[in-house]
Design an enzyme around this catalytic site. Structure first.
Site, PDB file in Angstrom:
ATOM      1  N   ASP A   1      36.285  10.912 -21.712  1.00 41.16           N
ATOM      2  CA  ASP A   1      35.975  10.409 -23.051  1.00 41.16           C
ATOM      3  C   ASP A   1      35.871  11.489 -24.113  1.00 41.16           C
ATOM      4  OD1 ASP A   1      35.880   7.871 -22.006  1.00 41.16           O
ATOM      5  OD2 ASP A   1      33.711   7.904 -21.688  1.00 41.16           O
TER       6      ASP A   1
ATOM      7  N   ASP B   1      25.821  11.938 -23.174  1.00 39.30           N
ATOM      8  CA  ASP B   1      25.706  10.523 -22.813  1.00 39.30           C
ATOM      9  C   ASP B   1      25.020  10.417 -21.462  1.00 39.30           C
ATOM     10  OD1 ASP B   1      27.078   9.903 -25.097  1.00 39.30           O
ATOM     11  OD2 ASP B   1      28.693   8.791 -24.113  1.00 39.30           O
TER      12      ASP B   1
ATOM     13  N   ARG C   1      22.486   8.515 -33.974  1.00 44.52           N
ATOM     14  CA  ARG C   1      22.277   8.494 -32.521  1.00 44.52           C
ATOM     15  C   ARG C   1      21.579   9.761 -32.018  1.00 44.52           C
ATOM     16  NH1 ARG C   1      27.513   5.612 -29.601  1.00 44.52           N
ATOM     17  NH2 ARG C   1      27.500   3.701 -30.860  1.00 44.52           N
TER      18      ARG C   1
END
Length: 673
Positions: free
Chosen positions: A248, A276, A328
């Site tokens: 990713d 993540d 985030r």
């Protein structure tokens, strides 16, 4: 407690079994090896999961309180300019003596011999990732090669070759380097990546993947400019190659893993997230990191319907969320997230967000809102009306709001307590964050105490700088070892991690000499010699009178003036490598009626006669001595001695005297002036 854990175990097993078919991440072929890893990961997650998370948050806060109990413990005047300044102390590089301003750093950072006990770091974790010990029980692995050219058969000495090994490893770097990963770096568990003492960048290629493993520490890296990996066949262990889809572009991806600690990492500009943590990952601490130049910084939980993420427990502490960040920090789904003592100096949209009813406990952070009036709110809820999210437990306690920042709380004020039997202990207030996060991100080796020298970081012995050449000039080139003794240890990039290798290198009649190889390290920190009857701990005299084997090294360069002869016990090594130590302008060294002594890399010169009198010669004896002769080194009735790489000149009597039945003595490479 155990019954509660069993109840959670059955819930977890049901949730995990329900999603097993989807646990593919970037795995194109979910073969038997990956299926087995997924099952083992389930057990590791359950073992790491804490049914009473408030116990962990309280232990964390108590540790910070203890560390900051009195600013004098940190040698800092805690005036208003320190606690409340809106100007970051990191705007200029700190040039003073070593400081450690939070309990994690205080555990190891300013210890003079940290580089000799790197694995001390494994005892320093706090928060939900506190169980991570990485490669503590394993050997050191030295990364010497920055290439990543073969992802199917990684070259020994590369980072990829290190992380795929099955045994625990503590991975360090021979020198500063930039590593461009051609594909995602898939780690095995029980690993520490420790870049202290070097400047290591993971950049301009794929990122790091921690998938279905446990017990990983990543410390003191730069991770930035990460791009998508193309996928394909990638080796993920010494005995398995798997087919992967495109990665990713995360800096660090944690997937279905437990007991992970990320500390002192500087991160920016990755294709997807910086960090993540998804699909049931738990037992994670992210601390002392510095984040800049990114949109979606951290994602905890990838899908609203991923039931295993209700077991996610993450501590986010002592981090600096800096310039040009958007959102985030983190964004959470389900789970229990403790956001404590971080410095949020920049965001464009919001700082902390989430969906699917995560528990977020925000304590003692500083939030400086951006100028945009529409972005003053710290929090953001997604995919739920207020009638739904008002029951989510999002609490703010002791946070320091600046420039109009505000935190919208929700849920039962005692909601966190309902997840355990304990009341929440307050964190250190947000006004202390500037201090607590002062050294966030990558840090150079501590300035105070013994650290890796520039020569050592390049894999080159620092002794090369004093090596004499036939032309009379100091040698400035790469490391050379021109005889079998030096070739045994001298140009090894990891010599400072394995100093005792020297004991295997002796030749000649002194070849049996091992010195203090079987003992512990003793670090000389004090050059004084003021008391010859009761020597001060930390002095060379205190070291050599101990009865047990010792490998004696020096915290820094120093000149030691011995008030009386230095009478040594046996089974000792005096190892002056890496520093510049002079025994000078006083009495000399006496090796009398003992066995097994190595003296290495000293300057001994301008030795004079000692006056004699009462002198301690062991921890349980002192005797009356006559005046010493003024020898540099006097060997009397002793055996198994090795004197190597010692420079000697201008002593009152002899430079080296060997008398009265002394035998098995070897002295070599002595530039005698």
């Amino acid at each position: 407690m155990e019954s509660a854990r069993l109840n959670w175990f059955f819930i977890f097993c049901f949730a995990f079994a329900a999603i097993i078919p989807t646990l593919r991440a970037n795995i194109a072929h979910f073969d038997e090896v990956w299926q087995k890893r997924a099952q083992e990961a389930r057990a590791a997650v359950m073992k790491s999961y804490e049914p009473e998370p408030t116990k962990v948050t309280n232990d964390f806060n108590l540790g910070v309180h203890k560390a900051l109990r009195g600013a004098g413990a940190l040698n800092i005047t805690a005036g208003p300019n320190v606690w409340n300044s809106t100007r970051r102390l990191l705007t200029k590089k700190y040039k003073g003596p070593c400081m450690a301003t939070n309990p994690i750093d205080r555990c190891w950072r300013c210890k003079k011999n940290w580089h000799l006990n790197r694995k001390r770091l494994a005892d320093c974790g706090l928060g939900f990732g506190r169980k991570a010990t990485g490669g503590k029980v394993g050997s050191f692995y030295i990364v010497t090669d920055s290439s990543d050219n073969d992802i199917l058969n990684p070259k020994p000495g590369t980072l990829r070759h290190a992380v795929i090994q099955k045994q625990p490893l503590w991975i360090v770097f021979a020198r500063s380097m930039t590593i461009r990963l051609n594909q995602e770096l898939i780690m095995q568990g029980d690993k520490t990546i420790d870049a202290r003492g070097a400047n290591v960048h993971i950049a301009y290629g794929a990122g790091i993947t921690i998938q279905f493993v446990k017990n990983v520490i990543i410390h003191n890296l730069h991770v930035h400019d990460i791009v998508l990996g193309s996928g394909g066949l990638i080796r993920d262990s010494v005995d398995h190659v798997g087919l992967r889809t495109a990665s990713d572009g995360d800096g660090i991806s944690i997937y279905g893993s437990a007991d992970v600690w990320i500390d002192h990492v500087s991160m920016w500009n990755c294709k997807d997230g910086l960090i993540d943590a998804i699909e049931g990952s738990t037992g994670i601490t992210i601390s002392n990191c510095h984040f800049t130049d990114h949109n979606e910084v951290m994602l905890f939980g990838a899908h609203d319907n991923s039931e295993v993420d209700q077991f996610m427990q993450i501590t986010v502490a002592f981090n600096h969320f800096g310039k040009r960040l958007v959102q985030r920090m983190p964004r959470c789904r389900l789970g229990f997230i403790h956001v404590v003592n971080n410095d949020y100096t920049h965001w464009l949209m919001y700082a902390i967000g989430g969906s699917s009813n995560p528990t977020i406990i925000s304590q003692g952070n500083r939030f400086i809102a951006p100028p945009n009036p529409a972005a003053k709110e710290v929090t953001k809820r997604d995919y739920a009306p207020e009638s739904t999210w008002k029951s989510w437990t999002w609490r703010s306690e002791g946070d320091y709001m600046m420039n109009g920042a505000f935190f919208v709380q929700s849920g039962d004020p005692n909601g966190a307590k309902k997840m355990g039997r304990r009341d929440l202990i307050s964190a250190e207030p947000g006004t202390a964050v500037t201090l607590l996060t002062r050294f966030a991100g990558y840090q150079t080796a501590p300035r105070k105490g013994a650290s890796l020298s520039k020569g050592q970081r390049k894999g080159t012995s620092s002794l090369n700088s004093t090596r004499r050449q036939l032309r009379g000039k100091k040698y400035r080139g790469p490391c050379k070892a021109n005889n079998p003794i030096d070739r045994c240890w001298r140009c090894r990039s990891d010599w400072q991690l394995n100093r005792k290798k020297l004991a295997d290198c002796a030749l000649g009649f002194g070849h049996k000499t091992t010195g203090g190889k079987a003992g512990k390290y003793y670090v000389v920190t004090d050059p004084s010699d003021n008391n010859v009857v009761d020597p001060k701990p930390g002095t060379l005299r205190h070291a050599v009178i101990q009865k047990e084997p010792l490998w004696i090294i020096f915290a820094r360069s120093m000149k030691i003036r011995l008030n009386e002869e230095l009478i040594m016990q046996g089974d000792k090594t005096i190892d002056g490598r890496g520093v510049n130590v002079h025994i000078a302008h006083g009495a000399g060294i006496t090796i009398q009626f003992v066995n097994n002594v190595i003296i290495h890399s000293l300057h001994i010169h301008d030795i004079v006669q000692g006056s004699g009198g009462l002198i301690r010669d062991s921890v349980d004896h002192f005797g009356i001595r006559s005046a010493s002769d003024g020898d540099g080194i006097s060997v009397f009735g002793s055996r198994n001695l090795w004197i190597d790489h010692v420079s000697m000149w201008n002593c009152k009597d002899g430079l080296i005297d060997v008398i009265e039945g002394s035998t098995a003595v070897h002295y070599f490479k002595l530039p005698l002036h």
